[in-house]
Write a protein that holds these residues in place. Structure first.
Motif, short mmCIF file in Angstrom:
data_model
loop_
_atom_site.label_atom_id
_atom_site.label_comp_id
_atom_site.label_asym_id
_atom_site.label_seq_id
_atom_site.Cartn_x
_atom_site.Cartn_y
_atom_site.Cartn_z
N SER A 3 0.84 -1.18 0.00
CA SER A 3 0.00 0.00 0.00
C SER A 3 0.87 1.23 0.00
N SER A 4 0.28 2.35 -0.38
CA SER A 4 0.92 3.64 -0.18
C SER A 4 -0.11 4.55 0.45
N ILE A 54 7.59 16.99 0.27
CA ILE A 54 9.01 17.26 0.50
C ILE A 54 9.75 15.97 0.84
N LEU A 55 9.14 15.16 1.73
CA LEU A 55 9.77 13.90 2.13
C LEU A 55 9.88 12.95 0.95
N TYR A 56 8.82 12.83 0.15
CA TYR A 56 8.87 11.94 -1.01
C TYR A 56 9.93 12.40 -2.01
N PHE A 279 4.55 -0.58 9.38
CA PHE A 279 3.55 -0.65 8.30
C PHE A 279 2.76 -1.94 8.39
N ASN A 280 3.44 -3.06 8.54
CA ASN A 280 2.75 -4.35 8.59
C ASN A 280 1.87 -4.48 9.82
N CYS A 313 5.68 6.22 5.16
CA CYS A 313 6.85 7.08 4.95
C CYS A 313 8.12 6.41 5.46
N LEU A 314 8.02 5.78 6.63
CA LEU A 314 9.16 5.07 7.19
C LEU A 314 9.58 3.92 6.29
N ALA A 315 8.60 3.20 5.75
CA ALA A 315 8.90 2.08 4.85
C ALA A 315 9.57 2.58 3.57
#
Length: 385
Positions: A3-4, A54-56, A279-280, A313-315
C-alpha cells in the motif's frame, strides 16, 4: 499486497456502520460523518500536503542517486573482484531504483491532499505505481531472506553448499525471486483504481472485496512474518556456530571476510525490519478490523489512518538507506568506490597529458607516470579502507 498512503487511506472505507461523506469544511481539513452524526476529522496530521511531498522528493533524489551509485560500483568490480553477495546487492538496488521512480507521482498527489489528477492516464499510473510498490516490497524481503540463507550456508555449511553458493545458482534464485514478486504484485493491478469520492479522483484499493482483504492479510504473514522468522533462525544458528568455533583453526583471512559480509547483511536486514514492521502492524490491525466489522470510534479510525501514513513514509525511507549502509559499513564496497572515483579522475588527466604531448615517446612516458601516480594513490586508499 503493498500500500501507499494516498491510494489506500485518502478514501478509507470503514464499512456500512460508518457511512461517511467527504466535504471540504475548511480549506485543508477533510471530515467524515458516522451514523451517530459524529463529525470526525479524517486526519490529525496537519500540514501533510506540505511535508509529505518534500519527504517523497528527498527519498526520490537520495534513492535514485544512491542505488544508481551502488549498481555502478558493483558493475565496475567485474566478476574477478566481485563477491557472490554482490549479486543480491545489485538486485536489491535495482528493485529500489524502480520503486523510487513512482514517488514523484505520490508527491504530486500528496501536495493536492491525495487527489490523483493525472488525466486520461491517471488510472494506468495508479495501477502501475501501486504494482511497483508491491513488487519492491516482496522482492526486498525475499532477497534479504536469500542473503540470510546464503550467509548461513557460507558460515555453517561451507563445505556442503558449493553448488548452492555458485554464481549460476544465485542468479537463478534471483530470477525466481523476481518472477514470484511480479506474480504476487498482480492484485495491485486488479484491485486498485482511480475513483471519485466527491472531492476529486483518488487512487485507492477496493476494500469491499473480502477476497482481497483476506489476500492482503495472508500476504502480510507469508511475505513478512515468515521470511523474518527464517532470517532470525538463520542468524541465530550462525551466531551459535561462531561462538562454538571461534577458536577453531582455519583461514583467518577468509573467516574475517565472511564475518564482514555477515555484519553488512545484518545491518541491511535490521534496517528493512525497522522500516517495514510498523507498516505491517498497522496494515494487519486495519484489515482485521474490516474483516471483523468492528465498530470503531472516531479517534480509532483517524489513529489507524494517520499511523499507516507515517509508517508508509518510514517504509519508503528504506529504499535510500541501503546505499548508505554499503558505503559506511562495507569496506570492500567503499574501497571499490574509491578506486572507481580515482580511475574516472585519471581519465581526463591522461587525456590532458595526451593533448599536451608532442611525440609518441612523451605520450608513453606521461601515461606511465600518471599510471604510477594513481597506483600509488590507490594503494594508499586501500590501506586506509
Amino acid at each position: 499486497t503493498s500500500s501507499s498512503p494516498e491510494m489506500t487511506f485518502s478514501n478509507y472505507n470503514y464499512d456500512s456502520a460508518y457511512e461517511y461523506y467527504y466535504g471540504n469544511l475548511t480549506d485543508n481539513e477533510t471530515y467524515f460523518f458516522t451514523d451517530s452524526t459524529e463529525v470526525c476529522p479524517s486526519s490529525y496530521l496537519h500540514g501533510a500536503d506540505i511535508y509529505l511531498p518534500i519527504l517523497y522528493s528527498i527519498i526520490f533524489l537520495t534513492g535514485f542517486i544512491g542505488n544508481l551509485f551502488v549498481i555502478t560500483v558493483v558493475a565496475a568490480k567485474g566478476k574477478r573482484n566481485g563477491r557472490l553477495v554482490d549479486i543480491f546487492v545489485v538486485n536489491l538496488a535495482l528493485a529500489d531504483l524502480v520503486f523510487v521512480f513512482t514517488l514523484p507521482l505520490w508527491a504530486v498527489s500528496a501536495s493536492q491532499s491525495g487527489r490523483w489528477n493525472f488525466g486520461l492516464i491517471g488510472n494506468a499510473l495508479c495501477k502501475l505505481s501501486s504494482y511497483a510498490i508491491a513488487v519492491n516490497r516482496f522482492s526486498n524481503i525475499f532477497f534479504l531472506t536469500c542473503m540470510s540463507v546464503d550467509r548461513y550456508l557460507a558460515v555453517v555449511k561451507l563445505m556442503d553448499s558449493r553448488f548452492l553458493r555458485s554464481s549460476q545458482c544465485i542468479r537463478v534464485t534471483c530470477a525466481v525471486v523476481w518472477l514470484v514478486s511480479l506474480v504476487l504484485g498482480i492484485p495491485s493491478l486488479v484491485y486498485r483504481s482511480v475513483e471519485d469520492n466527491g472531492n476529486g479522483p483518488i487512487c485507492l484499493e477496493n476494500t469491499q472485496s473480502l477476497f482481497f482483504l483476506g489476500l492482503s492479510l495472508t500476504s502480510v504473514i507469508l511475505t513478512f512474518v515468515l521470511p523474518v522468522l527464517i532470517i532470525i533462525l538463520c542468524y541465530g544458528t550462525i551466531i551459535t556456530h561462531l561462538q562454538k568455533h571461534c577458536a577453531a583453526a582455519g583461514n583467518s583471512r577468509a573467516d574475517a571476510r565472511r564475518r564482514h559480509s555477515l555484519k553488512m547483511v545484518l545491518f541491511i536486514i535490521v534496517a528493512f525490519i525497522v522500516s517495514w514492521l510498523p507498516f505491517n502492524i498497522f496494515k494487519t490491525i486495519i484489515i482485521s478490523s474490516q474483516l471483523s466489522d468492528a465498530e470503531l470510534s472516531c479517534y480509532s479510525l483517524s489513529w489507524q489512518r494517520d499511523g499507516l501514513i507515517i509508517s508508509c513514509c518510514l517504509a519508503f525511507l528504506n529504499s535510500c538507506v541501503n546505499p548508505a549502509i554499503y558505503f559506511f559499513f562495507d569496506h570492500h564496497f567503499r574501497r571499490h568506490a574509491k578506486n572507481l572515483y580515482l580511475s574516472c579522475l585519471a581519465k581526463p588527466l591522461l587525456l590532458q597529458s595526451h593533448n599536451s604531448s608532442g611525440s609518441f615517446t612523451n605520450i608513453g612516458t606521461s601515461e606511465s607516470s600518471w599510471t604510477t601516480v594513481f597506483r600509488g594513490r590507490l594503494q594508499s586508499f586501500d590501506q586506509k579502507g
